[in-house]
Write a protein that holds these residues in place. Sequence first.
Motif, PDB file in Angstrom:
ATOM      1  N   GLN A 661      -0.922  -8.939   6.117  1.00  0.00           N
ATOM      2  CA  GLN A 661       0.181  -8.261   5.367  1.00  0.00           C
ATOM      3  C   GLN A 661       1.204  -7.502   6.015  1.00  0.00           C
ATOM      4  OE1 GLN A 661      -1.190  -5.992   2.288  1.00  0.00           O
ATOM      5  NE2 GLN A 661       0.605  -5.947   1.033  1.00  0.00           N
ATOM      6  N   PRO A 662       2.503  -7.420   5.953  1.00  0.00           N
ATOM      7  CA  PRO A 662       3.350  -6.869   7.031  1.00  0.00           C
ATOM      8  C   PRO A 662       3.442  -5.238   6.505  1.00  0.00           C
ATOM      9  CG  PRO A 662       4.782  -8.022   5.584  1.00  0.00           C
ATOM     10  CD  PRO A 662       3.275  -8.419   5.323  1.00  0.00           C
ATOM     11  N   SER A 663       3.424  -4.618   7.687  1.00  0.00           N
ATOM     12  CA  SER A 663       3.898  -3.280   7.381  1.00  0.00           C
ATOM     13  C   SER A 663       5.393  -2.961   7.961  1.00  0.00           C
ATOM     14  CB  SER A 663       3.155  -2.134   8.198  1.00  0.00           C
ATOM     15  OG  SER A 663       1.911  -2.196   7.650  1.00  0.00           O
ATOM     16  N   VAL A 664       6.320  -2.212   7.103  1.00  0.00           N
ATOM     17  CA  VAL A 664       7.676  -2.249   7.686  1.00  0.00           C
ATOM     18  C   VAL A 664       8.220  -0.600   8.209  1.00  0.00           C
ATOM     19  CG1 VAL A 664       8.384  -4.267   6.134  1.00  0.00           C
ATOM     20  CG2 VAL A 664       8.776  -1.776   5.192  1.00  0.00           C
ATOM     21  N   ARG A 665       9.141  -0.556   8.901  1.00  0.00           N
ATOM     22  CA  ARG A 665       9.614   0.507   9.264  1.00  0.00           C
ATOM     23  C   ARG A 665      10.694   1.050   8.081  1.00  0.00           C
ATOM     24  NH1 ARG A 665      12.120   1.166  15.187  1.00  0.00           N
ATOM     25  NH2 ARG A 665      12.570   3.196  14.222  1.00  0.00           N
ATOM     26  N   LEU A 666      10.439   2.210   7.492  1.00  0.00           N
ATOM     27  CA  LEU A 666      11.035   2.527   6.279  1.00  0.00           C
ATOM     28  C   LEU A 666      12.703   2.941   6.517  1.00  0.00           C
ATOM     29  CD1 LEU A 666       8.800   5.097   4.512  1.00  0.00           C
ATOM     30  CD2 LEU A 666       9.323   2.828   3.951  1.00  0.00           C
ATOM     31  N   ASP A 667      12.989   3.171   7.856  1.00  0.00           N
ATOM     32  CA  ASP A 667      14.342   3.456   8.176  1.00  0.00           C
ATOM     33  C   ASP A 667      15.189   2.096   8.446  1.00  0.00           C
ATOM     34  OD1 ASP A 667      12.935   2.679  10.393  1.00  0.00           O
ATOM     35  OD2 ASP A 667      14.005   4.316  11.849  1.00  0.00           O
ATOM     36  N   THR A 668      14.584   0.900   8.589  1.00  0.00           N
ATOM     37  CA  THR A 668      15.158  -0.367   9.131  1.00  0.00           C
ATOM     38  C   THR A 668      14.820  -1.308   8.052  1.00  0.00           C
ATOM     39  OG1 THR A 668      13.860  -0.757  10.549  1.00  0.00           O
ATOM     40  CG2 THR A 668      15.595   0.468  11.543  1.00  0.00           C
ATOM     41  N   ALA A 669      13.834  -1.223   7.553  1.00  0.00           N
ATOM     42  CA  ALA A 669      12.816  -2.170   6.786  1.00  0.00           C
ATOM     43  C   ALA A 669      12.618  -3.451   7.447  1.00  0.00           C
ATOM     44  CB  ALA A 669      13.781  -2.561   5.609  1.00  0.00           C
ATOM     45  N   LEU A 670      12.406  -2.968   8.954  1.00  0.00           N
ATOM     46  CA  LEU A 670      11.948  -4.198   9.859  1.00  0.00           C
ATOM     47  C   LEU A 670      10.472  -4.111   9.780  1.00  0.00           C
ATOM     48  CD1 LEU A 670      14.608  -4.105  12.591  1.00  0.00           C
ATOM     49  CD2 LEU A 670      14.510  -5.838  10.564  1.00  0.00           C
ATOM     50  N   ILE A 671       9.930  -5.341  10.048  1.00  0.00           N
ATOM     51  CA  ILE A 671       8.631  -5.279  10.436  1.00  0.00           C
ATOM     52  C   ILE A 671       8.237  -4.330  11.569  1.00  0.00           C
ATOM     53  CG2 ILE A 671       6.467  -6.985  10.882  1.00  0.00           C
ATOM     54  CD1 ILE A 671       8.091  -9.051   9.128  1.00  0.00           C
ATOM     55  N   SER A 672       7.051  -3.669  11.493  1.00  0.00           N
ATOM     56  CA  SER A 672       6.704  -2.881  12.410  1.00  0.00           C
ATOM     57  C   SER A 672       5.259  -3.441  13.012  1.00  0.00           C
ATOM     58  CB  SER A 672       6.538  -1.584  12.417  1.00  0.00           C
ATOM     59  OG  SER A 672       5.624  -1.200  11.195  1.00  0.00           O
ATOM     60  N   GLY A 673       4.360  -4.230  12.096  1.00  0.00           N
ATOM     61  CA  GLY A 673       2.964  -4.554  12.418  1.00  0.00           C
ATOM     62  C   GLY A 673       2.498  -5.252  11.246  1.00  0.00           C
ATOM     63  N   PHE A 674       1.483  -5.712  11.292  1.00  0.00           N
ATOM     64  CA  PHE A 674       0.558  -6.566  10.412  1.00  0.00           C
ATOM     65  C   PHE A 674      -0.887  -6.139  10.112  1.00  0.00           C
ATOM     66  CE2 PHE A 674       3.918  -9.379  11.659  1.00  0.00           C
ATOM     67  CZ  PHE A 674       4.374 -10.016  10.761  1.00  0.00           C
ATOM     68  N   GLU A 675      -1.329  -6.220   8.885  1.00  0.00           N
ATOM     69  CA  GLU A 675      -2.689  -5.754   8.651  1.00  0.00           C
ATOM     70  C   GLU A 675      -3.379  -7.064   8.395  1.00  0.00           C
ATOM     71  OE1 GLU A 675      -5.795  -3.515   5.610  1.00  0.00           O
ATOM     72  OE2 GLU A 675      -3.449  -3.288   5.434  1.00  0.00           O
ATOM     73  N   ALA A 676      -4.529  -7.263   9.257  1.00  0.00           N
ATOM     74  CA  ALA A 676      -5.210  -8.482   9.344  1.00  0.00           C
ATOM     75  C   ALA A 676      -6.245  -8.561   8.221  1.00  0.00           C
ATOM     76  CB  ALA A 676      -5.922  -8.842  10.530  1.00  0.00           C
ATOM     77  N   LEU A 677      -6.184  -9.379   7.282  1.00  0.00           N
ATOM     78  CA  LEU A 677      -6.877  -9.582   5.971  1.00  0.00           C
ATOM     79  C   LEU A 677      -7.698 -10.823   5.934  1.00  0.00           C
ATOM     80  CD1 LEU A 677      -4.395  -7.942   3.438  1.00  0.00           C
ATOM     81  CD2 LEU A 677      -6.333  -6.745   4.698  1.00  0.00           C
ATOM     82  N   VAL A 678      -9.224 -10.832   5.871  1.00  0.00           N
ATOM     83  CA  VAL A 678      -9.859 -12.120   5.810  1.00  0.00           C
ATOM     84  C   VAL A 678      -9.974 -12.616   4.443  1.00  0.00           C
ATOM     85  CG1 VAL A 678     -12.123 -10.718   5.372  1.00  0.00           C
ATOM     86  CG2 VAL A 678     -12.151 -12.916   6.724  1.00  0.00           C
TER      87      VAL A 678
END
Length: 908
Positions: A661-678
Amino acid sequence: MGIRAGLPLRSTSATVGALLGCAAVLIGCYFAAPQWRALWWALLGAVAVAAVLVGVRRHRPRARAPWLLLAGALAAEAAGDLAYHFSGGHVGGRVPFPSWADAFYLGVYPLAVTGLVGFARRDPPEYSTGTLLDVLIVSTGLAAATWSIFVLPYARLPHLTSFERAILIAYLAADAVLLALALRLPLAGRLRSLPVALLLVGVLGLLSSDAIYGLAQLHPSWTPGLGADLGWAAFFVCIGAAALCPSMKDVGEPPTRRPWALTAPRTWIVLLWCAALIGPALLLLDAGHASRRDEQFLAGYCVVLFGLVFARLVKAMNAWQQTLRRRESEAYFQALVADTSDAIFIAGQDGALRYASPAAVRLLGEVPSGTAISEIFSGEDKPRVAEELAEILGEESTPTAESTGTGTGTETGESALPSSVTVTAADGRPVTAQSRWSDLREDPSVSGIVLTLHDVTEQQRLQDELRRQATTDPLTGLVNRAGLRDLPTSASPDASAPPVGGLILLDLDDFKEVNDTLGHPIGDELLIGVARRLAGSVRPEDAVARLGGDEFAVLLGQGSNEEHEAIARRLIAAFDPTFDTTAGPLRAAASAGLAVTDGEPADLDLLLRNADLALYEAKEEGKHTWKRYRSTLHDAAVNRSELRTALDEALRHGGLAVWYQPSVRLDTALISGFEALVRWPHPTRGLLAPDTFIPLAEQTGQILQIGTQVLRTAVAQGIGWNAESASGCYIGINVSVHQLRDQDFVDAVRDVLADTPIPQGRVVFEITETVLLDQDDVGIAASLHAFRDLGASIALDDFGTGYAALSSLHTLPVDFIKIDKSFTNELRRSARMRRIVQGLITLTGELDIRCVAEGVETLEEHEILRDMGCRAAQGYLYAAAMPAEQATQLWQAGRPMIRDADRQAGPN
């Protein structure tokens, strides 16, 4: 008690009187009936030997061998008298010299010398050296006198052969050695011992009679009278009487008093002076008729004697200096302990109290000197202390009736006492103290066993109070959640049965309305009333707890299912009467869920979960009722077994999938990382979420293998994504408390991060706040620090919903916090919540900790968080969890996750 104590003394007096009476009768017969003189003398020797044996048997000295050797010497002396008589002479008369009697007489000396040496064997070194010099000085003086009075005259007698002269000289030399060894006992600190005085008198008697016998050999025309034999009689009687004295058992023990040189220094100096003058006096007496060789011998004797006297004076000076230093040290020691608040006791070699510091007197009052140190303790500590002190002193301790089976099992060391002991103060109150032994017998300033007691009564009271506050609800006085977790761990009287029979979870119905309408103070009054009523409705073996808010729990003791169900009905019925509050009578209701152990070992978490399910069912049925957890045990076991077997199969064949599931930067709405979920693509049940199988995996230990597979897969995926973009992204990996406690998982993290070239800080391990319940666990803290050292980052997940969250920002190496969804979803409706979240963002910013908001589902939440300064967010507004292929496409597209302001939130 007094009569019994007097019996040994009366018996001893009677025995000594009998010995003296027999001796007087036999000596009288010796003078009155000359024809039976040998019989009387032999009987006197036999009586003396019997007296020694009786004394050894009655008083049981530890040093028995020296007394038995003296008994042998007496027997040899009596045998010599008999042989002397049957050789044609009589005691006090003449017989051809030497005879067979001389063999017995000379045999007396090895036995007596060995016995006297055995008495001084246990003398301390500081006593032995000085008294040895004293003995050498005395024996050297006696040897010189013997040389001048007997040896030289013997050498001039024409009728004596060399063998005869050697025997006569052997008598005199052995007498000098025997007298010197007898003098050693009082010189070493036994000056006031009656048995020692009697031994000395007996040896002097032997010496005097032997000297008279030697003079008779020098002057054949002179026949000594029968009175000359009284010295030999004194030898018999004094040694027998010495053995009968009760204090004879102390002769072979280390002396308790100071050496004679320190006790009576003036008399001792006079003795040394007299011994030193023997040589010059003999030189003056023999100046006219002594040969040159004799003069050279006496001159050499003077040199040796002066050397011994000088060495003894040096030793005495050193002893006096040590005494002065010891006194100064003792004064310094007493000055130190005078102002200390700890009670200090000093015990001697026998374990008896010798000194008590002023603090000890203030604590316990006056304790008589000589009291056994174990007597100051009370209860079960008393026999334990006696045993431990016996171990330190190197003695065998005999278990008492009180101490049998309750030994501490500690090894001998500096602190052999229990860490906490109880004594009774002077005012009668019990005092808890920490105790410590110190063996300072080798320290000349102490010379004893030191016991230090530090009063921790107030400290213990404060600790108990802090523990009570930590486990007690301040409003109702019931145990809280932490206290409830401690209850199942308490030992049951029946070790084979579980201590907990079940748990009832209660929740007040519509309690929020009370707070909203009447206010929190009235709500608190209601909670207090509920707590009292619940506590009055359960059995003594049950425990009522307040878990928080309007939620209560009753931990049930053992009992039948019918008993537990009756308690549940009684608890619900307890709410029928109204509750008295300051706002007036108030009616309340509650719903309850019952879960029982059914004889299984209690698992509090499982009981809470099952009771919560039953509580939910009760609320669904209309509230103000109770339900029992009725899950079929067989079906649950089959389902659990099937799920575990299938999970094992999936782990062996790589059947688990990792979604992102992606995490986004609030200022640009670009993806900053992902959380790995099994995820688990189950062959029959379809795609299973983590909450379906992770709890089972945590219970079975499979979570460790799952965690390792997810770690390797997610890190490998992160390497590829970071290689595709210069900005890079982080990979968040959830870690449970079970993994943090497992060293194999820590090693797996180390191997994975060492083998994969992922940039520093791009791997983020996410831990939930429930881990903070165990933040004192050394293993958890060590694992988190190890992850940080390996270049990973630490994120605190679900922040704000757990325990001690703010303190964890200081105690744990946290790089991220993930604000829980419950906070995020309230931002639109609650200004108070906005202030709380704003405060968290500001606080973490000051601490250089990045914030990620979870559960963002609307554009409004996105904008509020962005305006607050939150850096990143995660939620259905941007994207749900997805397979790796879709996540890769999303990452490679590099487009903002929000295109316009009209986009609505995704599914819940």
